[in-house]
Enzyme design. Structure first.
Site: not given
Length: 222
Positions: A16, A36, A105, A18-21
């Site tokens: 949580d 991914k 991940a 901000g890796k995906t953003l």
């Protein structure tokens, strides 16, 4: 004339952060493909689906995960819940002639299988890393440990992204101690959508991360 690819692995100092953003912004900035390797947790959506919804360029392709696991947990636990053992040899970079963003991940020491951590996957893939850091109590320690783990293994670091409110004392200490390049920061935003991602992508291109650029760790396209 040699064509160079940016192939970057996005990791965070924890969950949580901000890796995906950041992965979506890099994908948009580079008009890159996205992959991914392991998705743990399929509801309400997947990281691939999230990035796809935030990217608007017509070039990017979204490659299927090597493993799609139902349980939102550490990949090794999510795999065990389905009587699956993650096999490191299944992690092969997608075949593409485009730039590529790979999203990890959790943090570097998340277990994927017995004796095989996320950092082992990164070493296997041999990609330069973008590290995402968010300020919280303990984040200096977590950020420096992440950067040191990469440096001790001789794994290249493309840059560090700070996500959230500016915290000069924290950020200056991390940068002075680690010596890594700092990329554009992400600021608190009221809405996360494709327009916001496009705006940040322009900042990253201005920084020097563009579809035709050659980074400090380029990979020649043979």
């Amino acid at each position: 004339m040699t064509t160079f690819l940016e192939q970057l692995f996005v990791t965070g100092i924890g969950t949580d952060v901000g890796k995906t953003l950041v992965a979506a912004i890099l994908t948009e900035a580079l008009q890159a493909d996205y992959w991914k390797p392991v998705q743990a947790g399929l509801t309400p959506t997947t990281d691939t689906a999230t990035v796809r919804s935030l990217v608007t360029n017509p070039v990017s392709r979204f490659h299927p995960e090597a493993y799609r696991l139902v349980l939102p947990a550490s990949p090794h636990a999510a795999a065990a819940a389905e009587n699956i053992r993650i096999q490191p040899e299944r992690f092969v970079l997608p075949r593409t002639t485009n730039n590529l963003i790979v999203e990890g991940a959790g943090g570097l020491f998340v277990p994927l299988a017995p004796g095989f951590l996320l950092v082992d996957l990164l070493a296997q893939l041999q990609l330069a890393t973008v590290v995402v850091s968010r300020n919280y109590l303990g984040s200096i320690n977590h950020t420096l440990l992440t950067l040191e783990a990469l440096q001790r293994r001789g794994l290249p670091i493309r840059g560090l992204v700070f996500n959230g409110e500016v915290t000069p004392a924290t950020e200056e200490f991390i940068l002075e101690h680690s010596g890594v390049p700092v990329m554009p920061r992400l600021r608190p935003e009221a809405v996360t959508d494709a327009a916001m991602v496009s705006r940040y992508a322009a900042e990253f291109r201005a920084w020097g991360l563009t579809p035709g650029s050659v980074g400090p760790h380029p990979r020649p396209l043979s």
